[in-house]
Design a protein around this motif. Structure first.
Motif, mmCIF file in Angstrom:
data_model
loop_
_atom_site.group_PDB
_atom_site.id
_atom_site.type_symbol
_atom_site.label_atom_id
_atom_site.label_comp_id
_atom_site.label_asym_id
_atom_site.label_seq_id
_atom_site.Cartn_x
_atom_site.Cartn_y
_atom_site.Cartn_z
ATOM 1 N N VAL A 109 14.291 33.049 -18.774
ATOM 2 C CA VAL A 109 14.347 31.899 -17.856
ATOM 3 C C VAL A 109 15.079 32.162 -16.252
ATOM 4 O O VAL A 109 15.971 32.948 -16.397
ATOM 5 C CB VAL A 109 15.409 30.583 -18.398
ATOM 6 C CG1 VAL A 109 15.532 29.661 -17.777
ATOM 7 C CG2 VAL A 109 15.035 30.683 -19.678
ATOM 8 N N CYS A 110 14.670 31.784 -15.257
ATOM 9 C CA CYS A 110 14.990 32.111 -13.877
ATOM 10 C C CYS A 110 16.557 31.381 -13.756
ATOM 11 O O CYS A 110 16.697 30.093 -14.158
ATOM 12 C CB CYS A 110 14.242 31.502 -12.795
ATOM 13 S SG CYS A 110 14.702 31.844 -11.337
ATOM 14 N N SER A 111 17.393 32.219 -13.290
ATOM 15 C CA SER A 111 18.851 31.693 -13.359
ATOM 16 C C SER A 111 19.009 30.843 -11.947
ATOM 17 O O SER A 111 20.152 29.861 -12.155
ATOM 18 C CB SER A 111 19.845 32.911 -12.924
ATOM 19 O OG SER A 111 19.292 33.593 -11.812
ATOM 20 N N LYS A 112 17.911 30.705 -11.248
ATOM 21 C CA LYS A 112 18.190 29.854 -9.894
ATOM 22 C C LYS A 112 17.284 28.596 -10.041
ATOM 23 O O LYS A 112 17.590 27.184 -10.277
ATOM 24 C CB LYS A 112 17.591 30.727 -8.801
ATOM 25 C CG LYS A 112 18.091 29.771 -7.601
ATOM 26 C CD LYS A 112 17.840 30.956 -6.447
ATOM 27 C CE LYS A 112 18.124 29.989 -4.959
ATOM 28 N NZ LYS A 112 17.504 30.917 -3.922
ATOM 29 N N CYS A 113 15.796 28.803 -10.385
ATOM 30 C CA CYS A 113 15.049 27.634 -10.416
ATOM 31 C C CYS A 113 14.501 27.091 -11.648
ATOM 32 O O CYS A 113 13.946 26.144 -11.660
ATOM 33 C CB CYS A 113 13.597 27.947 -9.270
ATOM 34 S SG CYS A 113 12.436 29.061 -10.438
ATOM 35 N N GLY A 114 14.853 27.909 -12.691
ATOM 36 C CA GLY A 114 14.731 27.479 -14.157
ATOM 37 C C GLY A 114 13.246 27.848 -14.676
ATOM 38 O O GLY A 114 12.952 27.271 -15.818
ATOM 39 N N PRO A 129 12.020 40.295 -10.890
ATOM 40 C CA PRO A 129 12.467 39.074 -10.595
ATOM 41 C C PRO A 129 11.767 37.810 -10.915
ATOM 42 O O PRO A 129 10.572 38.042 -10.911
ATOM 43 C CB PRO A 129 12.947 39.242 -9.056
ATOM 44 C CG PRO A 129 11.964 40.550 -9.003
ATOM 45 C CD PRO A 129 11.734 41.299 -9.955
ATOM 46 N N CYS A 130 12.209 36.480 -10.673
ATOM 47 C CA CYS A 130 11.462 35.455 -10.965
ATOM 48 C C CYS A 130 10.092 35.420 -9.973
ATOM 49 O O CYS A 130 10.360 35.616 -8.713
ATOM 50 C CB CYS A 130 12.351 34.253 -10.747
ATOM 51 S SG CYS A 130 11.430 32.509 -10.543
ATOM 52 N N PRO A 131 8.793 35.352 -10.649
ATOM 53 C CA PRO A 131 7.857 35.199 -9.749
ATOM 54 C C PRO A 131 7.792 34.049 -8.710
ATOM 55 O O PRO A 131 6.957 34.056 -8.061
ATOM 56 C CB PRO A 131 6.696 35.284 -10.873
ATOM 57 C CG PRO A 131 7.199 35.111 -12.156
ATOM 58 C CD PRO A 131 8.711 35.076 -11.967
ATOM 59 N N ARG A 132 8.469 33.096 -9.029
ATOM 60 C CA ARG A 132 8.452 31.832 -8.384
ATOM 61 C C ARG A 132 9.361 32.005 -6.928
ATOM 62 O O ARG A 132 9.232 31.537 -5.900
ATOM 63 C CB ARG A 132 8.844 30.596 -9.096
ATOM 64 C CG ARG A 132 8.324 29.182 -8.303
ATOM 65 C CD ARG A 132 8.633 28.236 -9.201
ATOM 66 N NE ARG A 132 7.387 27.912 -9.978
ATOM 67 C CZ ARG A 132 7.256 26.848 -11.082
ATOM 68 N NH1 ARG A 132 8.280 26.217 -11.278
ATOM 69 N NH2 ARG A 132 6.116 26.764 -11.754
ATOM 70 N N CYS A 133 10.614 32.347 -7.291
ATOM 71 C CA CYS A 133 11.721 32.104 -6.274
ATOM 72 C C CYS A 133 12.311 33.851 -6.214
ATOM 73 O O CYS A 133 13.270 33.741 -5.167
ATOM 74 C CB CYS A 133 12.728 31.142 -6.585
ATOM 75 S SG CYS A 133 14.027 31.786 -7.680
ATOM 76 N N GLY A 134 12.082 34.727 -6.836
ATOM 77 C CA GLY A 134 12.799 36.039 -6.489
ATOM 78 C C GLY A 134 14.201 36.276 -7.085
ATOM 79 O O GLY A 134 14.692 37.213 -6.911
#
Ligand SMILES: [Zn+2]
Length: 194
Positions: A109-114, A129-134
């Motif tokens: 799970v992304c720590s920032k955008c979920g 890193p998160c593909p959506r927000c890095g």
């Protein structure tokens, strides 16, 4: 995806609880103690969250991961009776234990955008890193295999009775959830449209 296609809200009580835990609210921290061990969060907490969501929204909705017990199902009936909008459909996503174990071991799970990703499907490794927000990806605290084993015990004891609870009313749809997400999505759309 369901939200965009049908213009209905798809609240996830689990996601609300994880947001509350991240924000360190009283309810979030209380719930986290249970989920970390794979135990179901007590009905009072879940029902209060669902009720406050329903009070704030009068749109059509499809709850994700709620109700999980007969007590929660009965509470939901009471809330919907007050709105004069009885439940029209309950969907059971059917899957075998080996697939659940595999998905849980890959889930991050992304720590920032979920954003939820699966290693090997959306990202290469736990370090991607998160593909959506890095931002950095991490494991959900309840995604250990020990917690999963406990979740299965809780499921059989408390959640599985909901299958007959909704089947008796003729509103239950079973959907095989072994396949890739787009195939499961197509099946859910068919169930909603019928
Ligand atoms: Zn992100």
């Amino acid at each position: 995806m369901i939200r965009a296609k049908y213009h209905i809200e798809t609240p996830s009580v689990g996601a609300i609880l994880r947001e509350q835990a991240a924000a360190k609210t009283e309810i979030g921290l209380a719930a986290e103690k249970y989920t970390r061990e794979g135990r179901l969060v007590p009905d009072e907490i879940i029902v209060a969250l669902a009720e406050s969501w329903l009070t704030a929204h009068d749109s059509a909705f499809l709850f994700d991961g709620f109700p999980r017990t007969i007590g929660q199902g009965e509470a939901l009936d009471n809330m919907l009776n007050k709105r004069n909008t009885p439940l029209e459909i309950a969907i059971s996503l059917d899957i075998d234990l080996a697939t659940i174990q595999d998905r849980v071991s890959r889930r991050m799970v992304c720590s920032k955008c979920g954003f939820i990703v699966s290693i090997g499907l959306h990202v290469e490794s736990v370090d991607t890193p998160c593909p959506r927000c890095g931002a950095v990806l991490h494991r959900r605290k309840d995604d250990s295999l020990d917690a999963l084993q406990q979740r299965m015990i809780e499921y059989r004891e408390k959640s599985e009775p909901l299958i007959s609870f909704y089947a008796q009313r003729g509103i239950l749809r079973h959907i095989p959830a072994q396949d890739r997400p787009d195939a499961v999505f197509a099946e859910v759309c068919t169930a909603l449209e019928n």
